[in-house]
Design an enzyme around this catalytic site. Structure first.
Site, PDB file in Angstrom:
ATOM      1  N   GLU A 115      49.145   3.037   3.035  1.00 30.31           N
ATOM      2  CA  GLU A 115      50.069   1.924   2.804  1.00 30.31           C
ATOM      3  C   GLU A 115      49.383   0.731   2.147  1.00 30.31           C
ATOM      4  OE1 GLU A 115      48.695   1.485   7.166  1.00 30.31           O
ATOM      5  OE2 GLU A 115      48.953   3.068   5.678  1.00 30.31           O
ATOM      6  N   ASP A 172      48.390  -4.833   2.131  1.00 32.63           N
ATOM      7  CA  ASP A 172      48.571  -3.813   3.165  1.00 32.63           C
ATOM      8  C   ASP A 172      49.889  -4.058   3.889  1.00 32.63           C
ATOM      9  OD1 ASP A 172      46.924  -1.615   4.736  1.00 32.63           O
ATOM     10  OD2 ASP A 172      47.997  -2.831   6.223  1.00 32.63           O
TER      11      ASP A 172
END
Length: 304
Positions: A224, A181
């Protein structure tokens, strides 16, 4: 059966009557069906008001000058005009056993053209099938691909993780999963805009993909967040690869993007941390959450 007649400058009568010069025993042949005559250095065929007509090269005729290789149809008979040799007749297209040289040449040419046509038809069909196959392959790739990054998408990951884990079970090998992440990605979008955010995602995706093996499944999980499936890889080795990815992103991002980007990574392995794909995903996600809660820009391995 082959019937041949050498032509002279006298008239040649063709028909089923015994008085004919070229006798064709067929119910569709008139008693005197057609005449071939020599006139002004040419052979001319005339229909003699026959019941079923006379045809030359597929066309019904009353009178026509013959040229070398012309095909005369009378009833069920095919007759080939062979200038310099005469005429040869074959019933219902039966193969001529002893054709003249000119007739043989025509037959060989016909066979060669037929072969070429078949080869061309086969080639065209192969080209068509290849286009269909390439189109289907392209559609399949698009269905499994994330448009922005070019990585596999969530759909493909969800389908593949269970398949890979079942394969690992079958051969008794480990399988590792890492969740990645981007740290503070919302701040990047808010500060530099979404176009810059998209550029960051594409560059980070490239760095992750280039750090993995060809057979590893690298996908964009959403937003993301990225995920990688490592077949036949222990937890220790997966953690080492995860650390390499974390370090490369931290080191390369300033030169590639003009700003520093860091990532947090969670690692989980079958069978050390989970017994099925659902549990493995959950364990890797929990490890990622702990990495972020511990300050980000680090990797954390799942608890046993």
């Amino acid at each position: 059966m082959l019937k041949s007649l050498e032509l002279s400058q006298k008239d040649c009568i063709i028909g089923r009557g015994d008085e004919c010069d070229f006798i064709l025993n067929g119910k569709e042949v008139s008693r005197q069906h057609a005449r071939i005559k020599f006139e002004k250095d040419n052979y001319i065929i005339e229909d003699l008001n026959s019941t079923n007509s006379t045809f030359v090269n597929g066309h019904k005729i009353n009178s026509r000058t013959l040229t070398h290789g012309d095909e005369i149809i009378i009833g069920g008979f095919t007759i080939i005009f062979d200038d310099g040799h005469g005429i040869e007749g074959v019933y219902d297209g039966t193969q001529v056993e002893t054709p003249g040289e000119e007739t043989k040449s025509i037959m060989m040419h016909y066979d060669a053209l037929t072969k070429k046509l078949r080869e061309r038809e086969a080639a065209d069909e192969l080209i068509h099938l290849r286009r269909v196959w390439k189109s289907q392959k392209k559609l399949k790739q698009l269905a499994n691909q994330d448009r922005l990054t070019g990585l596999y998408n969530r759909r493909y990951f969800d389908k593949t993780i269970a398949e890979r884990l079942n394969a690992a079970k079958a051969i008794g090998s480990p399988l590792s999963l890492i969740f990645i992440d981007l740290d503070h990605f919302k701040k990047i979008n808010d500060t530099f805009g979404h176009d810059k955010g998209d550029e960051v995602l594409k560059r980070i995706a490239y760095l992750i993909r280039s750090s993995c093996r060809q057979d590893d499944v690298v996908a964009r999980y959403g937003g993301e967040e990225f995920v990688v499936i490592f077949s036949k890889m222990t937890s220790a080795n997966a953690s080492a690869v995860a650390e390499s990815i974390r370090r490369i992103i931290e080191e390369k991002s300033p030169s590639l993007l003009g700003l520093e980007v860091t990532v947090s990574i969670g690692v989980a392995t079958y069978p050390d941390h989970a017994k099925n794909s659902t549990e493995l995903i959950c364990k890797a996600d929990q490890a990622l959450y702990r990495a972020k809660s511990l300050g980000r820009n680090r990797i954390v391995e799942a608890n046993v």
